[in-house]
Scaffold this active site. Structure first.
Site, mmCIF file in Angstrom:
data_model
loop_
_atom_site.group_PDB
_atom_site.id
_atom_site.type_symbol
_atom_site.label_atom_id
_atom_site.label_comp_id
_atom_site.label_asym_id
_atom_site.label_seq_id
_atom_site.Cartn_x
_atom_site.Cartn_y
_atom_site.Cartn_z
ATOM 1 N N ARG A 156 -16.161 11.328 12.683
ATOM 2 C CA ARG A 156 -16.662 10.045 12.185
ATOM 3 C C ARG A 156 -17.245 9.155 13.284
ATOM 4 O O ARG A 156 -18.245 8.487 13.087
ATOM 5 C CB ARG A 156 -15.481 9.337 11.528
ATOM 6 C CG ARG A 156 -15.864 8.403 10.473
ATOM 7 C CD ARG A 156 -14.628 7.954 9.735
ATOM 8 N NE ARG A 156 -14.465 8.677 8.494
ATOM 9 C CZ ARG A 156 -13.531 8.394 7.601
ATOM 10 N NH1 ARG A 156 -12.677 7.418 7.830
ATOM 11 N NH2 ARG A 156 -13.432 9.076 6.487
ATOM 12 N N ASP A 208 -2.202 -9.263 9.443
ATOM 13 C CA ASP A 208 -1.072 -10.204 9.525
ATOM 14 C C ASP A 208 0.184 -9.545 10.112
ATOM 15 O O ASP A 208 0.872 -10.136 10.950
ATOM 16 C CB ASP A 208 -0.681 -10.746 8.142
ATOM 17 C CG ASP A 208 -1.856 -11.279 7.353
ATOM 18 O OD1 ASP A 208 -3.002 -11.192 7.828
ATOM 19 O OD2 ASP A 208 -1.624 -11.770 6.241
ATOM 20 N N HIS A 266 -16.581 3.224 9.790
ATOM 21 C CA HIS A 266 -17.013 4.250 8.849
ATOM 22 C C HIS A 266 -18.536 4.319 8.907
ATOM 23 O O HIS A 266 -19.198 3.289 8.901
ATOM 24 C CB HIS A 266 -16.553 3.898 7.430
ATOM 25 C CG HIS A 266 -16.633 5.064 6.497
ATOM 26 N ND1 HIS A 266 -17.837 5.548 6.026
ATOM 27 C CD2 HIS A 266 -15.675 5.867 5.967
ATOM 28 C CE1 HIS A 266 -17.597 6.596 5.241
ATOM 29 N NE2 HIS A 266 -16.298 6.807 5.191
ATOM 30 N N ARG A 317 -9.555 8.875 13.886
ATOM 31 C CA ARG A 317 -8.792 9.499 12.802
ATOM 32 C C ARG A 317 -9.636 10.532 12.043
ATOM 33 O O ARG A 317 -10.793 10.274 11.716
ATOM 34 C CB ARG A 317 -8.313 8.421 11.821
ATOM 35 C CG ARG A 317 -7.632 8.965 10.591
ATOM 36 C CD ARG A 317 -7.040 7.864 9.749
ATOM 37 N NE ARG A 317 -8.018 6.970 9.198
ATOM 38 C CZ ARG A 317 -8.748 7.207 8.108
ATOM 39 N NH1 ARG A 317 -8.637 8.356 7.455
ATOM 40 N NH2 ARG A 317 -9.605 6.307 7.672
ATOM 41 N N HIS A 331 -13.527 0.032 9.511
ATOM 42 C CA HIS A 331 -12.886 0.725 8.392
ATOM 43 C C HIS A 331 -11.394 0.933 8.584
ATOM 44 O O HIS A 331 -10.606 0.744 7.661
ATOM 45 C CB HIS A 331 -13.585 2.076 8.223
ATOM 46 C CG HIS A 331 -13.105 2.896 7.086
ATOM 47 N ND1 HIS A 331 -13.231 2.483 5.772
ATOM 48 C CD2 HIS A 331 -12.512 4.124 7.029
ATOM 49 C CE1 HIS A 331 -12.726 3.411 4.966
ATOM 50 N NE2 HIS A 331 -12.273 4.407 5.708
ATOM 51 N N GLY A 388 0.844 -1.184 0.000
ATOM 52 C CA GLY A 388 0.000 0.000 0.000
ATOM 53 C C GLY A 388 0.880 1.235 0.000
ATOM 54 O O GLY A 388 2.101 1.159 -0.251
HETATM 55 C C1 SIN Z 1 -13.990 8.024 2.639
HETATM 56 O O1 SIN Z 1 -13.853 8.250 1.456
HETATM 57 O O2 SIN Z 1 -14.996 8.295 3.287
HETATM 58 C C2 SIN Z 1 -12.868 7.330 3.369
HETATM 59 C C3 SIN Z 1 -11.815 8.283 3.607
HETATM 60 C C4 SIN Z 1 -11.079 7.910 4.848
HETATM 61 O O3 SIN Z 1 -11.148 6.765 5.309
HETATM 62 O O4 SIN Z 1 -10.469 8.794 5.431
#
Ligand code: SIN
Length: 524
Positions: A265, A198, A219, A364, A329, A4
């Site tokens: 969030r 992992d 999320h 976050r 998420h 990633g």
């Molecule tokens: C999103 O597009 O809502 C995810 C972005 C994120 O996880 O910060």
């Protein structure tokens, strides 16, 4: 370990200074990064902009962000993003100017995006292309890391298993865990199948401390249809004006937070959960995302990926109420590191979602994760280079043959899948958005039963990719449960029904879980 944004950014930094092997379980593009939609938050307009980004990050983190880590993130972020653009990443523009959107808890629009809602895919594409052009970087795709080998108290090699079932051991001057999060520990997740934690589990097994594992971000808006996976419906939809409505069609966020749909969030996810609870246990009510009123934005053009998926289910943003529910998420916790990716084990480093620098605190800020991967991936690589060659001589690549190869057996595979499903459902039911002592204890009971099953299956069938994933999921689940039991307060993504208040006097601290399973709290 991991391809990633954090792993690739580190690989590029390391290239030219030795041999770099990027190990990834599937094809190189299959990572959490690839699926990131909304964008990358970055303050590119000077000091005031950077200061506001810092303030928003601190506020979203509910009193637990490690300020120094957040300063590094917002201050180094602009350089890393400009560099990425020079390397080929293309963000959306209008008349040459970068377009910026807003998401929850951001005080202004600062989020760059690409191809509408495919920001992660564009970042992944550009980094993979750039990394592939470096001769010093080799990719081991479809390869699972099954163990970290220590010698003289430092990580000195990794055990690898390829898709043909071949084991090999590769010595390493340094190992970077950048294998992302563990959304698959929950039955409902926006993460792809590869996100099984992992790297975190291997690091813990090698003796590394984990931190803040109780903070799993849910999320708020994954697609909620019985026939569909929990597809992410980006927060950028709310940034462009979407409302949330309950089954009485009320816009309910005004009862929960002054920032309404753009509240942090964790607040929005809990509000949706509460609105979605029926009057009786087990009953549920539908919550919707509503964009029907949004004018002046071509929704199909702005969100082409989301629109295409909704089309498959006969839904359209401009016409329909879209059923949503929260899903696991992003892990704020992970392998404890300093600001340069060093873990508590020599030779072992971590960056990105797999790591915990404390940069996100208890929740976050939206779209800070891709930036985290870029900034801390680069820093971890620089620290590895600064450390120089490993003092221990280790064997060069050799075949490890102390374990029988996996004997494919449909019945055993089914038992393994059933065990993983039981663990995922148990984690969702007992350690999800709303927890309490009794549910967490029940979660531990399920985890212990699943871990025992996995151990038995391994002794019968040997190691395989799925076995390694099952072991990792069990280990990560246990770390989440232990840390959630220890934090007897509510903060950010960790909400305890039995301790609904934030308790700064006792818990304005990070949880640290050592490999013996003990959880302590430390102020950073
Ligand atoms: C999103 O597009 O809502 C995810 C972005 C994120 O996880 O910060």
């Amino acid at each position: 370990m991991g391809a990633g944004v954090a792993g690739l950014r580190a690989a590029v930094e390391l290239a030219g200074h030795g041999k770099v092997l990027v190990v990834t379980k599937e094809a190189v593009a299959e990572s959490n990064t690839h699926y990131a939609q909304g964008g990358i938050a970055v303050a590119m307009e000077g000091e005031r902009d950077v200061a506001l980004h810092l303030e928003d990050t601190l506020n979203a983190g509910d009193g637990l962000v490690y300020r120094k880590a957040a300063e590094v993130l917002v201050e180094e972020g602009p350089v890393r993003v400009r560099e990425l653009m020079e390397w080929g990443a293309q963000f959306d523009r209008e008349e040459g100017r970068l377009l910026r959107t807003r998401e929850g808890a951001h005080s202004l629009p600062r989020i760059l995006h690409a191809n509408g809602d495919a920001t992660g895919a564009e970042i992944s594409r550009s980094l993979v292309a750039f990394a592939r052009a470096h001769e010093g970087i080799t990719f081991a795709e479809w390869t699972t890391v099954t163990g970290l080998v220590t010698a003289d108290g430092r990580v000195a090699a990794v055990d690898l298993l390829d898709r043909e079932g071949q084991n090999r051991q590769v010595s390493a001057r340094a190992v970077l865990i950048a294998a992302g999060g563990a959304g698959q520990v929950y039955s409902d997740t926006t993460n792809p199948a590869v996100a099984t934690g992992d790297g975190i589990a291997l690091a813990a097994k090698a003796g590394a401390a984990l931190a803040d594992m109780e903070f799993y971000q849910f999320h708020p808006t994954a697609l909620s249809l019985a026939s569909a996976p929990r597809f992410l419906l980006s927060e950028a939809l709310r940034g462009e004006g979407a409302y949330l409505r309950n089954d009485r069609r009320e816009r309910f966020m005004e009862r929960y937070h002054p920032q309404l749909e753009l509240a942090p969030r964790d607040v929005v996810a809990r509000a949706i959960t509460r609105e979605g609870m029926g009057a009786h246990p087990g009953e549920s009510r539908v919550v919707y995302l509503d964009m029907r009123h949004v004018k002046g934005v071509n929704l199909r053009q702005r969100f082409p990926g989301i629109s295409a998926v909704l089309d498959r289910y006969g839904l359209a943003l401009e016409r329909d109420l879209i059923p949503v529910r929260p899903a696991a998420h992003y892990l704020m916790g992970g392998v404890r590191t300093d600001l340069d990716g060093r873990t508590t084990v020599r030779g072992l480093h971590a960056a990105g979602e797999a790591a915990c620098t404390g940069v996100h605190g208890a929740n976050r800020l939206a779209s800070n994760s891709l930036l985290e991967g870029l900034v801390f991936g680069a820093r971890a690589a620089k620290a590895i280079l600064d450390e120089g060659p490993a003092p221990v001589a280790v064997n060069q690549a050799q075949i490890a043959d102390d374990e029988p190869d996996f004997a494919p057996d449909a019945a055993l595979e089914q038992r393994l899948e059933a065990t993983i499903t039981r663990l995922q459902q148990g984690m969702w039911a007992y350690a999800g958005l709303l927890r309490e002592e009794a549910t967490l204890r029940e979660g531990v009971r399920v985890q212990e039963a699943c871990a025992a099953d996995v151990a038995e299956l391994r002794s019968e069938a040997g190691m395989s990719r799925r076995m390694a994933e099952a072991e990792a999921l069990c280990a990560v689940a246990r770390a989440i449960l232990d840390s959630a039991q220890a934090r007897t307060e509510s903060r950010g993504a960790h909400y305890r029904n039995d301790y609904p208040q934030r308790d700064d006097a006792r818990f304005q601290k990070h949880s640290v879980r050592t490999s013996d399973g003990r959880v302590t709290f430390e102020a950073w």
